[in-house]
Design an enzyme around this catalytic site. Structure first.
Site, PDB file in Angstrom:
ATOM      1  N   SER A 158       6.677  66.719   6.797  1.00  0.00           N
ATOM      2  CA  SER A 158       6.836  66.955   5.475  1.00  0.00           C
ATOM      3  C   SER A 158       5.977  67.646   5.020  1.00  0.00           C
ATOM      4  CB  SER A 158       6.696  65.413   5.086  1.00  0.00           C
ATOM      5  OG  SER A 158       6.537  65.314   3.593  1.00  0.00           O
ATOM      6  N   TYR A 214       1.665  57.249   4.352  1.00  0.00           N
ATOM      7  CA  TYR A 214       3.172  58.319   4.776  1.00  0.00           C
ATOM      8  C   TYR A 214       2.350  59.416   5.119  1.00  0.00           C
ATOM      9  CZ  TYR A 214       7.430  61.005   4.042  1.00  0.00           C
ATOM     10  OH  TYR A 214       8.386  61.760   4.087  1.00  0.00           O
TER      11      TYR A 214
HETATM   12  N1  LIG Z   1      13.784  63.653   1.120  1.00  0.00           N
HETATM   13  C1  LIG Z   1      12.765  64.147   1.084  1.00  0.00           C
HETATM   14  O1  LIG Z   1      12.267  64.650   0.288  1.00  0.00           O
HETATM   15  C2  LIG Z   1      11.786  64.453   2.432  1.00  0.00           C
HETATM   16  C3  LIG Z   1      10.696  65.155   2.416  1.00  0.00           C
HETATM   17  C4  LIG Z   1      10.091  65.420   3.602  1.00  0.00           C
HETATM   18  C5  LIG Z   1      10.246  64.689   4.707  1.00  0.00           C
HETATM   19  N2  LIG Z   1      11.313  63.747   4.584  1.00  0.00           N
HETATM   20  C6  LIG Z   1      11.776  63.093   5.840  1.00  0.00           C
HETATM   21  O2  LIG Z   1      13.229  63.325   6.376  1.00  0.00           O
HETATM   22  C7  LIG Z   1      13.395  62.085   7.211  1.00  0.00           C
HETATM   23  C8  LIG Z   1      15.007  61.868   6.538  1.00  0.00           C
HETATM   24  O3  LIG Z   1      14.800  61.157   5.242  1.00  0.00           O
HETATM   25  P1  LIG Z   1      15.947  61.387   4.292  1.00  0.00           P
HETATM   26  O4  LIG Z   1      15.149  62.235   3.155  1.00  0.00           O
HETATM   27  O5  LIG Z   1      17.046  61.937   4.589  1.00  0.00           O
HETATM   28  O6  LIG Z   1      15.938  59.794   3.699  1.00  0.00           O
HETATM   29  P2  LIG Z   1      17.123  58.721   3.857  1.00  0.00           P
HETATM   30  O7  LIG Z   1      18.371  59.264   3.218  1.00  0.00           O
HETATM   31  O8  LIG Z   1      16.382  57.354   3.279  1.00  0.00           O
HETATM   32  O9  LIG Z   1      17.418  58.597   5.269  1.00  0.00           O
HETATM   33  C9  LIG Z   1      16.469  58.009   6.206  1.00  0.00           C
HETATM   34  C10 LIG Z   1      17.309  57.695   7.388  1.00  0.00           C
HETATM   35  O10 LIG Z   1      16.221  57.027   8.303  1.00  0.00           O
HETATM   36  C11 LIG Z   1      17.106  55.943   8.784  1.00  0.00           C
HETATM   37  N3  LIG Z   1      16.217  54.825   9.185  1.00  0.00           N
HETATM   38  C12 LIG Z   1      15.300  54.216   8.323  1.00  0.00           C
HETATM   39  N4  LIG Z   1      14.659  53.289   9.138  1.00  0.00           N
HETATM   40  C13 LIG Z   1      15.125  53.325  10.370  1.00  0.00           C
HETATM   41  C14 LIG Z   1      14.952  52.460  11.563  1.00  0.00           C
HETATM   42  N5  LIG Z   1      14.147  51.669  11.714  1.00  0.00           N
HETATM   43  N6  LIG Z   1      15.827  52.826  12.752  1.00  0.00           N
HETATM   44  C15 LIG Z   1      16.513  53.929  12.507  1.00  0.00           C
HETATM   45  N7  LIG Z   1      16.958  54.601  11.606  1.00  0.00           N
HETATM   46  C16 LIG Z   1      16.202  54.243  10.642  1.00  0.00           C
HETATM   47  C17 LIG Z   1      17.865  55.455   7.619  1.00  0.00           C
HETATM   48  O11 LIG Z   1      19.201  54.884   8.357  1.00  0.00           O
HETATM   49  P3  LIG Z   1      19.301  53.028   8.373  1.00  0.00           P
HETATM   50  O12 LIG Z   1      18.785  52.589   7.086  1.00  0.00           O
HETATM   51  O13 LIG Z   1      20.725  53.076   8.409  1.00  0.00           O
HETATM   52  O14 LIG Z   1      18.814  52.614   9.468  1.00  0.00           O
HETATM   53  C18 LIG Z   1      18.539  56.996   7.244  1.00  0.00           C
HETATM   54  O15 LIG Z   1      19.477  57.335   7.981  1.00  0.00           O
HETATM   55  C19 LIG Z   1      12.402  61.209   7.202  1.00  0.00           C
HETATM   56  O16 LIG Z   1      11.678  61.245   8.091  1.00  0.00           O
HETATM   57  C20 LIG Z   1      11.460  61.732   5.888  1.00  0.00           C
HETATM   58  O17 LIG Z   1      10.421  60.996   5.870  1.00  0.00           O
HETATM   59  C21 LIG Z   1      12.359  63.810   3.775  1.00  0.00           C
END
Ligand SMILES: NC(=O)c1ccc[n+]([C@@H]2O[C@H](COP(=O)([O-])OP(=O)(O)OC[C@H]3O[C@@H](n4cnc5c(N)ncnc54)[C@H](OP(=O)(O)O)[C@@H]3O)[C@@H](O)[C@H]2O)c1
Length: 245
Positions: A142, A155
């Site tokens: 991130s 985080y």
């Molecule tokens: N969106 C942003 O602004 C942003 C910015 C920087 C980095 N990121 C990173 O990008 C990645 C994806 O996040 P996103 O933004 O797409 O958020 P999201 O829509 O909340 O997706 C997160 C995913 O992680 C899964 N997850 C959570 N806990 C889990 C567990 N214990 N086991 C397996 N899967 C799990 C969730 O699926 P289930 O709940 O079905 O398990 C979901 O599919 C993350 O690592 C996040 O930190 C996001």
């Protein structure tokens, strides 16, 4: 010809957000997908949609905090498609709050999913990638893995750890294992829904009004994978143009 076509790609956290967007793009490029997350209904609909559009995908319900389940996800890739070309360590959560609130359970959850989940992913694919003499591990860090900001100390710590792991994979992977660390800024997904502190949620939701589409990150993932085998794209930072941090 695209270097995506025919590659076997595992994605953790594929049930929403960046993982789901990457699955759609990779499927269109001809990748064979192995999708993991906890919410089975979401995974099933995603696989159905991909297959309906002529793509190839399977899913396994996977909680990345359980090493056996992550091993089973990797085993499913080998059983179904015979190899593992790419792991996208994407599962993560972001329950931000000031340290003073002592939300220790949430701190532990972030360590378990954002760091240990990534480690379990690496452990599940590395032996196979070594046997194949090729593989690619893509980790979702991130902007918070590059700068620290208030209410995000834990985080940020997890995302700095992910960046360190990506660099370790790069150094030890040699010519066989490619390593890509992807650092998004604000992207419109379900990520902010994990914030339990109302004041922090309000601030972050205001920041996220500038959020860009998840497909921007999916395109970066495609770029990293489709490079020739001797090209290792190590670091990509992608922010909204309006994001100051
Ligand atoms: N969106 C942003 O602004 C942003 C910015 C920087 C980095 N990121 C990173 O990008 C990645 C994806 O996040 P996103 O933004 O797409 O958020 P999201 O829509 O909340 O997706 C997160 C995913 O992680 C899964 N997850 C959570 N806990 C889990 C567990 N214990 N086991 C397996 N899967 C799990 C969730 O699926 P289930 O709940 O079905 O398990 C979901 O599919 C993350 O690592 C996040 O930190 C996001």
């Amino acid at each position: 010809m695209s270097e995506i076509n025919g590659k076997v790609v595992i994605i953790t956290g594929a049930s929403s957000g960046l993982g789901e967007a990457a699955a759609h793009r990779l499927a269109k490029g001809g990748a064979k997908l192995v999708l993991g997350a906890r919410r089975e209904d979401r995974l099933k609909s995603l696989v159905d949609a991909i297959v309906e559009q002529g793509g190839e995908a399977i899913y396994r319900v996977t909680d990345v905090t359980d090493r056996d389940q992550v091993e089973a996800l990797a085993a499913a890739a080998k059983e179904t498609y015979g190899r593992i070309d790419v792991l996208i360590n994407n599962a993560g959560l972001m329950p931000l709050s000031p340290l003073d609130q002592l939300k220790v359970d949430e701190w532990e959850q972030m360590v378990d999913v954002n760091i240990k989940g990534v480690l379990y992913g690496i452990a599940a694919v590395l032996p196979t990638m070594r046997e194949q003499h090729s593989g690619h591990i893509i980790n979702l860090s991130s902007v918070a893995g590059h700068v620290v900001f208030p209410s995000a100390a834990v985080y940020c710590a997890t995302k700095y750890a992910v960046k360190a792991l990506s660099e370790g994979i790069r150094q030890e992977g040699g010519e066989e294992i490619r390593s890509t660390n992807i650092s998004p800024g604000a992207v419109a997904t379900e990520l902010t829904s994990t914030i339990s502190d109302p004041d922090t949620a309000k601030g972050v939701n205001e920041l996220y009004e500038m959020a860009i589409d998840a497909d921007a990150i999916a395109r970066a993932i495609i770029y990293a994978i489709e490079q020739p085998a001797d090209v290792d794209v190590n670091e990509i930072i992608i922010r909204p143009t309006r994001q100051p941090l």
